[in-house]
Design a protein around this motif. Structure first.
Motif, PDB file in Angstrom:
ATOM      1  N   VAL A   5       0.842  -1.195   0.000  1.00 33.08           N
ATOM      2  CA  VAL A   5       0.000   0.000   0.000  1.00 33.08           C
ATOM      3  C   VAL A   5       0.876   1.243   0.000  1.00 33.08           C
ATOM      4  N   PHE A  13       2.220   1.794  -3.412  1.00 33.67           N
ATOM      5  CA  PHE A  13       1.154   2.317  -4.268  1.00 33.67           C
ATOM      6  C   PHE A  13       0.976   3.821  -4.059  1.00 33.67           C
ATOM      7  N   ARG A  34      -6.355   0.236  10.418  1.00 31.41           N
ATOM      8  CA  ARG A  34      -6.102  -1.154  10.022  1.00 31.41           C
ATOM      9  C   ARG A  34      -7.020  -1.554   8.857  1.00 31.41           C
ATOM     10  N   ARG A  35      -8.329  -1.241   9.023  1.00 32.70           N
ATOM     11  CA  ARG A  35      -9.306  -1.567   7.983  1.00 32.70           C
ATOM     12  C   ARG A  35      -8.996  -0.775   6.713  1.00 32.70           C
ATOM     13  N   MET A  50      -6.128   0.306   5.617  1.00 32.23           N
ATOM     14  CA  MET A  50      -4.991  -0.268   4.908  1.00 32.23           C
ATOM     15  C   MET A  50      -5.431  -1.486   4.097  1.00 32.23           C
ATOM     16  N   ASP A  51      -6.261  -2.344   4.700  1.00 31.34           N
ATOM     17  CA  ASP A  51      -6.743  -3.530   3.979  1.00 31.34           C
ATOM     18  C   ASP A  51      -7.487  -3.117   2.723  1.00 31.34           C
ATOM     19  N   LEU A  98      -7.286  -0.218   1.107  1.00 25.87           N
ATOM     20  CA  LEU A  98      -6.383   0.409   0.129  1.00 25.87           C
ATOM     21  C   LEU A  98      -5.659  -0.666  -0.674  1.00 25.87           C
ATOM     22  N   TYR A  99      -5.310  -1.750   0.010  1.00 27.19           N
ATOM     23  CA  TYR A  99      -4.652  -2.854  -0.695  1.00 27.19           C
ATOM     24  C   TYR A  99      -5.578  -3.421  -1.764  1.00 27.19           C
ATOM     25  N   HIS A 100      -6.842  -3.685  -1.368  1.00 30.04           N
ATOM     26  CA  HIS A 100      -7.770  -4.316  -2.312  1.00 30.04           C
ATOM     27  C   HIS A 100      -8.176  -3.379  -3.436  1.00 30.04           C
ATOM     28  N   GLY A 122      -6.784  -0.144  -4.171  1.00 29.66           N
ATOM     29  CA  GLY A 122      -5.713   0.591  -4.836  1.00 29.66           C
ATOM     30  C   GLY A 122      -4.674  -0.320  -5.473  1.00 29.66           C
ATOM     31  N   TRP A 123      -3.994  -1.079  -4.650  1.00 26.63           N
ATOM     32  CA  TRP A 123      -2.884  -1.883  -5.150  1.00 26.63           C
ATOM     33  C   TRP A 123      -3.345  -2.894  -6.195  1.00 26.63           C
ATOM     34  N   LEU A 166      -3.893  -1.574  -9.605  1.00 29.39           N
ATOM     35  CA  LEU A 166      -2.719  -0.967 -10.233  1.00 29.39           C
ATOM     36  C   LEU A 166      -2.366  -1.593 -11.587  1.00 29.39           C
ATOM     37  N   GLU A 225     -19.457  -7.505  -2.531  1.00 26.75           N
ATOM     38  CA  GLU A 225     -19.092  -7.934  -1.181  1.00 26.75           C
ATOM     39  C   GLU A 225     -20.134  -7.465  -0.166  1.00 26.75           C
ATOM     40  N   SER A 282      -7.691   6.360  -3.513  1.00 18.92           N
ATOM     41  CA  SER A 282      -7.038   5.645  -4.609  1.00 18.92           C
ATOM     42  C   SER A 282      -7.253   6.316  -5.958  1.00 18.92           C
ATOM     43  N   LEU A 291      -4.734   8.938  -7.273  1.00 25.24           N
ATOM     44  CA  LEU A 291      -3.423   8.314  -7.440  1.00 25.24           C
ATOM     45  C   LEU A 291      -3.407   7.442  -8.687  1.00 25.24           C
ATOM     46  N   LEU A 292      -4.451   6.632  -8.845  1.00 21.22           N
ATOM     47  CA  LEU A 292      -4.518   5.755 -10.013  1.00 21.22           C
ATOM     48  C   LEU A 292      -4.629   6.574 -11.293  1.00 21.22           C
TER      49      LEU A 292
END
Lengths: 153, 259, 253
Positions: free
Chosen positions: A11, A14, B42-43, B45-46, B48-50, B52-53, B56, B119, B154, B157-158
């Motif tokens: 992250v 990113f 914490r949530r 970050m999770d 953002l991973y799903h 954003g990352w 990518l 989801e 996101s 940035l994307l």
């Protein structure tokens, strides 16, 4: 909920990549470093500004030093252009300004040509020596007349 | 028999207005609950991973190829007027002002927006959200707000990455494949783009699209009917609504900016 | 009934509820004794889940009252208060309703993390204790999708019990399970009731297990409730009762 250092790292990667892309667009391409007034405000009056627009470039010797902040008409019905240039510039009072075009059909911009006086321009001063924009259509019709051919009308 | 289409139209209008009202209330609730977000890093970050990352790769590959396409098309058109040196300006302006934010929003809607709606709506269908309510946990707080914020962060940035990859793509085609001068490509790009007119609008658009897609996807998921048909309906309507809304809002922003 | 129960009991008065054009509750009144297992029977669509949702303040009736211990009225409780009240209720949903994205341990630990300031090691100890009491082992890191039906019910029960509720609502805990697993879940619920002495309300349409475990039975039919001890209802000659027991395919022996 559970800690996952690898994800957090990704992250981070990113977000950094995205911020780098935004910074590149803003600074390198958009020239955000010249944003806003606060530099040296100079007034230039032209007979004809052609396609000059606010935020067009101002250059000295081809190097960008500022931009146009405002275009209006003065009381003599001439075009009054306010330019905003880097305040560190020490432009002599006999500096001249010309409206030029990049390429044949490109954007128009103002080129400043420093003179030889000792005194320098301060914010709010007016640049006296100016050269107006060349309008392509006028140049062509003048050329056509000089060649002795009937102008198409 | 004539009454039927009229009735249907009336029902459609009533339903649309009703939905808009509920959507506004929902959005306000999400904004209000977002004050608890600092506890939810914490949530976040999770998510953002799903969102954003994982978006990518598709955004970067699409950006690269859209840029290459623009380079090729732009070159073929400009060369007729002898203005191939302006390729950088043409590609840069269209990417930054329109294609970057809009195409990114459409791609992210398809990839992450639909996933969010699916989801959340399946959590509705399997009573997971009711389960949270029974534990005195507000689903808006634990589920909806982090997803929405991650989407809103996101998107710009994307979009910026899409644009930069697009510029690279058209540079590859124009300069390396077609032999334009690299210096004049960059020069025309830099001279054409102005921060306030182009880059700022681009970022604002991406941010607004992020808000739109985030709220539409979460709203559709949250209000889905609690069965599997509801899940598929929520997913489909997210993609349709968010895409159309993106295009409409894009026009409005462009028109308002007056450029 | 050896001793008078001081546990929380519930009374429902004249509930009315319409879902669209369909009337679910016409004029429903019944009571749930404190500290005992009550089973709510009824055909599907009779409003068993709706009844539980009303007790949990997730659905509001059109009219009527729900009294808690004869002191607190639930139906007109504002959401903020209802939110607080729900902490004293555990609910086991049909299908478990565990969060798919979280491992079983985090699912059960979630209420503790949200509502208490306990340290991670304290939380881990409490979760392990609850796991122990429902007979779950070695599932901490598994996702709910990787569990069997019986295990999911256990995990759901563990989550419902973790905040030490005073009332436990179980929505169809036996649905979709094979007979031996039904026995298992049943004994698990009875065990929890005996150990914690909490008021339990279970919806079901499984008559044999109802007869085995229920202290009090309520049959929802045609928008009203008929209640009594299970044997009494089962042997009653009321036509609505005989029809329900006959239709469910369990012959009277």
């Amino acid at each position: 909920m559970s800690e996952s250092p690898i994800r957090d790292f990704l992250v981070g990667v990113f977000v950094l990549m995205g911020l780098a892309a935004i910074a590149y667009m803003s600074v390198a391409l958009g020239g955000a470093s010249y944003r806003g007034p606060g530099g040296l405000q100079l007034i230039v009056t032209f007979d004809q500004v052609g396609g000059l627009k606010p935020r067009s470039r101002v250059v000295v010797g081809g190097v960008k030093v500022g931009q146009i902040s405002e275009i209006s008409l003065d009381e003599n019905l001439r075009a009054r252009v306010v330019i905003d240039v880097d305040e560190r510039l020490e432009l002599p009072t006999d500096t001249s300004a010309a409206i030029l075009t990049s390429g044949v059909l490109g954007n128009q911009y103002i080129e400043l040509e420093p003179g030889g006086e000792e005194a320098i321009l301060k914010s709010g001063d007016e640049i006296e020596f100016t050269q107006s924009a060349l309008i392509l259509e006028q140049m062509i019709s003048r050329l056509v007349q000089n060649l002795g051919v009937d102008s198409p009308e | 028999m004539n009454a039927v289409p009229v009735q249907r139209l009336g029902r459609f209008i009533v339903r649309t207005v009703l939905n808009l009202g509920r959507f506004s209330v929902f959005s306000l609730q999400v904004v209000r609950i977002s004050r608890y977000l600092p506890r939810r890093t914490r949530r976040l970050m999770d998510e953002l991973y799903h969102i954003g990352w994982l978006s990518l790769p598709i955004v970067c590959v699409s950006g690269l190829f859209v840029g290459m396409m623009l380079g090729l098309q732009g070159y073929n058109t400009l060369i007729r007027f002898g203005a191939a040196d302006s390729l950088g300006a043409v590609v840069g302006l269209s990417l930054i002002r329109e294609l970057g934010p809009v195409l990114t929003a459409l791609l992210v809607t398809g990839r992450a927006g639909s996933a969010i709606a699916a989801e959340i709506s399946s959590m509705v269908a399997t009573q997971q959200l009711d389960g949270l309510r029974m534990m005195s946990i507000d689903p808006l707080d634990l589920v909806i707000a982090p997803k929405s914020l991650a989407m809103i962060i996101s998107m710009p940035l994307l979009s910026a990455l899409f644009i930069v990859l697009g510029l690279l793509g058209s540079y590859i085609v124009g300069v390396i494949f077609l032999g334009l001068d690299g210096g004049s490509y960059i020069a025309s790009l830099e001279s054409a783009i102005v921060f306030q007119n182009d880059v700022l609008v681009s970022l604002i658009k991406a941010l607004v699209f992020g808000v739109l897609v985030a709220l539409i996807a979460t709203y559709r998921g949250y209000t889905a009917e609690p069965h599997s048909a509801g899940v598929s309906r929520a997913t489909t309507s997210t993609v349709v609504t968010a895409s159309v809304a993106t295009l409409i809002v894009d026009y409005i922003i462009t028109a308002l900016w007056g450029v | 009934m050896d001793e008078p129960k001081s546990r929380i009991h519930l009374e429902l008065h004249n509930l009315r509820f319409k879902w669209g054009a369909r009337t679910i509750f016409e004029d429903l009144s019944c009571a749930f004794p404190g500290g005992e297992i009550s089973v709510v029977l009824g055909a599907s669509g009779a409003g068993k889940s709706t009844l539980l949702r009303m007790i949990a303040c997730l659905t509001k009736p059109d009219s009527g009252e729900i009294w808690l211990d004869g002191e607190t009225e639930l139906t007109c409780m504002p959401e903020r208060q209802a939110k607080h009240f729900r902490r004293s209720i555990g609910m086991m949903f049909q299908g478990g309703a565990l969060l798919d994205a979280l491992p079983v341990f985090d699912n059960v630990a979630l209420p503790l993390r949200e509502h208490t300031n306990q340290s991670e090691s304290q939380i881990a100890r409490e979760v392990q204790a609850v796991f122990e009491s429902v007979g779950l082992h070695e599932v901490d890191r598994l996702l709910p999708g990787e569990l069997s039906g019986g295990m999911i019910r256990r995990a759901a029960l563990a989550r419902a019990l973790i905040l030490k509720p005073e009332i436990l609502l179980c929505d169809e805990p036996f649905a979709g399970l094979d007979p031996s697993t039904i026995r298992l879940v049943e004994s698990m619920l009875v065990e929890a009731n005996r150990r914690l002495r909490i008021t339990m309300i279970i919806t079901s349409h499984n008559i044999p297990s109802t007869l085995r475990m229920a202290a009090w039975t309520i049959l929802l039919t045609e928008g009203v409730a008929l209640s009594g001890p299970p044997e009494e209802l089962y042997k009653s000659s009321d036509s609505r009762l005989t029809r329900f027991f006959a239709e469910d395919g369990v012959g009277r022996t």
